[in-house]
Scaffold this motif. Structure first.
Motif, PDB file in Angstrom:
ATOM      1  N   THR A   1       0.845  -1.201   0.000  1.00 24.89           N
ATOM      2  CA  THR A   1       0.000   0.000   0.000  1.00 24.89           C
ATOM      3  C   THR A   1       0.877   1.247   0.000  1.00 24.89           C
ATOM      4  O   THR A   1       0.662   2.187  -0.772  1.00 24.89           O
ATOM      5  CB  THR A   1      -0.902   0.023   1.253  1.00 24.89           C
TER       6      THR A   1
ATOM      7  N   GLY B   1       1.510   3.772  -3.270  1.00 19.85           N
ATOM      8  CA  GLY B   1       1.216   5.202  -3.196  1.00 19.85           C
ATOM      9  C   GLY B   1       2.427   6.034  -3.564  1.00 19.85           C
ATOM     10  O   GLY B   1       2.322   7.037  -4.280  1.00 19.85           O
ATOM     11  N   MET B   2       3.594   5.617  -3.078  1.00 16.96           N
ATOM     12  CA  MET B   2       4.839   6.336  -3.413  1.00 16.96           C
ATOM     13  C   MET B   2       5.117   6.268  -4.918  1.00 16.96           C
ATOM     14  O   MET B   2       5.499   7.270  -5.532  1.00 16.96           O
ATOM     15  CB  MET B   2       5.993   5.732  -2.608  1.00 16.96           C
TER      16      MET B   2
ATOM     17  N   ASN C   1       2.958   6.068  -7.261  1.00 20.83           N
ATOM     18  CA  ASN C   1       2.025   6.973  -7.939  1.00 20.83           C
ATOM     19  C   ASN C   1       2.470   8.433  -7.828  1.00 20.83           C
ATOM     20  O   ASN C   1       2.154   9.255  -8.691  1.00 20.83           O
ATOM     21  CB  ASN C   1       0.617   6.800  -7.370  1.00 20.83           C
ATOM     22  N   ILE C   2       3.190   8.774  -6.788  1.00 20.71           N
ATOM     23  CA  ILE C   2       3.713  10.141  -6.660  1.00 20.71           C
ATOM     24  C   ILE C   2       4.971  10.302  -7.508  1.00 20.71           C
ATOM     25  O   ILE C   2       5.069  11.204  -8.329  1.00 20.71           O
ATOM     26  CB  ILE C   2       4.053  10.478  -5.191  1.00 20.71           C
TER      27      ILE C   2
ATOM     28  N   PHE D   1      -2.533  -1.246  -5.677  1.00 20.76           N
ATOM     29  CA  PHE D   1      -2.290   0.092  -5.121  1.00 20.76           C
ATOM     30  C   PHE D   1      -1.549   1.037  -6.060  1.00 20.76           C
ATOM     31  O   PHE D   1      -1.635   2.253  -5.899  1.00 20.76           O
ATOM     32  CB  PHE D   1      -1.511  -0.041  -3.806  1.00 20.76           C
ATOM     33  N   ALA D   2      -0.784   0.516  -7.001  1.00 16.62           N
ATOM     34  CA  ALA D   2      -0.032   1.374  -7.923  1.00 16.62           C
ATOM     35  C   ALA D   2      -0.733   1.396  -9.273  1.00 16.62           C
ATOM     36  O   ALA D   2      -1.292   0.384  -9.711  1.00 16.62           O
ATOM     37  CB  ALA D   2       1.398   0.851  -8.093  1.00 16.62           C
TER      38      ALA D   2
END
Lengths: 328, 328
Positions: free
Chosen positions: B248, B252-253, B255-256, B286-287
């Motif tokens: 998770t 998220g990282m 995606n940033i 999550f990605a």
């Protein structure tokens, strides 16, 4: 002293095209708009872009030789010169935009994601503070992001960085448009706010429903926030939930990047302080105190022109016409 | 051809100090270790650092004039030359480390967070692939992070970036050591794994309990993973939960930042493929697929020397002795 050449910025949206002529100082000498006409397909859109650029030049009696280059912002990504994604623009995916436009105009041509370039505009011309690292959240139908790292646009290794709407804020939460569960976009964007309203309003006596003529399909963020500002409890609760999730995502991002400045823009942010203040209230629950203490949260300043200004600014950045900002 | 000077790397830990002499090619000519002796306070630790540096130089019959500089990695942050944080080292916070050491040795001196510098070591010498953007997760007692952006160490605006252990993966979840609820560190670090075991093992017939002589206080990640590799169901469930949360945070990282490469290191990763494979299994939840498809996930390669190698590499990076890697 030789006068610096202006740049052409071309902001591509699913509905409108916008073309501006930008000075290195950030002034728009001209700005023209027309429909994108996505229904005409790729070639139709490209023809519209080219004619809009020529019209804008003609308006200011400029020739291609008198500009530093053309910058284009588009939904989706630009990967090695080719448009990738942009689901709301059928046929746009796969367009070798840089090759096509360089051939057409014979001047330096640069392209990137539209929100990334809006972040550059905010960084260069919108925000007064000299900072090194700035992050823009564009909160509209979805949530887009733009990153400025060490004073320059950061696009990641493949032109795809800055997907700030897809931070997971609720484990196994609401399904986002991207397919992932629990993204912040599924709660805090226009789509998210309306979904929150749909969950909570049926059977309630909320002002929101009254203002939407009793029709849930007519609820908009503007109605939700107009009701919230009049003290409507369900509207305030929706804002609370949306801002708590937004703060979860922003806090996590701050812990990764530790920027000087986080800027919130996009249509939803027209609600103003009611969002900013609530996000500020929740941020200490998610961001580490040392990093949060050094990070300012503010509104975007440029409004609707950020896109087209950023497209022009990208030309200056790529051709080295802008010194680094915020370096100490 | 003039031979390039080596650099001194000094890795400060709560228990040990480690000093190495590094060639620009990444070879350790010498590496000495001694106790940090935090109980002696700031001046005692500084004296130990200085004598270790002099001993290491003497061992190789080198003088200060023959080195390019000294790089130091420390727990906590280095903010404008001053140590900030480092809670496990009483008295260390507030030390103006750069001033002190430059005065002591009279050579260029650079300092940064220890995990950030370990990431630099992995980037320069551990990983074979030439990439632009790399993210290291150091999964041990806690979860630390190091970011390489556009081929260089990224420290954020104030030397504090890369707090990858403090991504919120569970809304209102378990309280993390930092005070925030639901950080990935609270689930997927040594502390997190042990907490998961404490929640799930009482009354069970898990191998974990047998291997810990029936004493919950003796459970370690090694025991959990030894049990998991023997097919123990509770141990496999603990791994599943920890890896899902880790995915998770990593997703998220991604995606940033959309990096080319994510590297997992630290003591917990000695468990190996059982973690990496499970994280890979969960990442698509999550990605975003376009970003994930272009991002490789791999183990850290350097092991225990990553810290001291990164400290030396930081000298080369800061003095421009290393060209940019991975630029195409």
């Amino acid at each position: 002293m030789k006068k610096e050449k202006p740049a052409i910025g071309l902001d591509v949206g699913g509905t409108n095209l916008k073309c501006g002529i930008l000075t290195p100082g950030g002034r728009l000498l001209a700005c023209r708009k027309r429909k994108t006409e996505v229904q005409k397909g790729r070639d139709g859109v490209l023809a519209n872009i080219c004619s809009l650029i020529r019209e804008t030049l003609a308006e200011k009696k400029l020739t291609l030789k008198s500009v530093a280059g053309i910058g284009l912002g588009t939904p989706g990504y630009v990967v090695e010169g080719v448009i990738h994604g942009a689901p709301n623009m059928p046929g746009w995916h796969g367009t070798p935009i840089i090759d096509i436009m360089e051939r057409e105009f014979g001047v330096p041509f640069f392209a990137s994601n539209d929100v990334t370039l809006a972040a550059l505009a905010e960084y260069r011309y919108g925000q007064k503070a000299a900072v090194n690292n700035m992050v823009l959240y564009a909160i509209g139908t979805g949530i887009g992001g733009g990153l400025i790292i060490n004073g320059s646009v950061y696009e990641g290794s493949f032109g795809m960085a800055g997907e700030l709407g897809h931070q997971i804020v609720e484990n196994n939460g609401r399904r986002c448009g991207c397919g992932i569960r629990g993204c912040v976009e599924a709660y805090s964007s226009t789509v998210g706010l309306i979904a929150l309203a749909r969950e909570r309003l049926p059977g309630s006596s909320s002002l929101i429903l009254q203002m939407a003529s009793g029709d849930l399909d007519k609820v908009t963020p503007k109605i939700i926030y107009d009701a919230a500002k009049r003290g409507d409890k369900p509207a305030l609760e929706i804002n609370d939930i949306a801002c708590r999730y937004l703060a979860t995502a922003i806090g996590g991002m701050i812990n990764i990047l530790s920027p000087d400045l986080v800027v919130l823009g996009g249509g939803v942010m027209q609600a103003g302080e009611i969002i900013l203040n609530k996000v500020r209230e929740y941020l200490p629950s998610f961001a580490l105190p040392d990093l949060l203490a050094r990070c300012r949260l503010d509104f975007a300043k440029l409004g609707e022109d950020a896109g087209v200004v950023g497209c022009g600014a990208f030309v200056f950045e790529k051709t080295g016409k802008l010194g680094k900002r915020g370096e100490s």
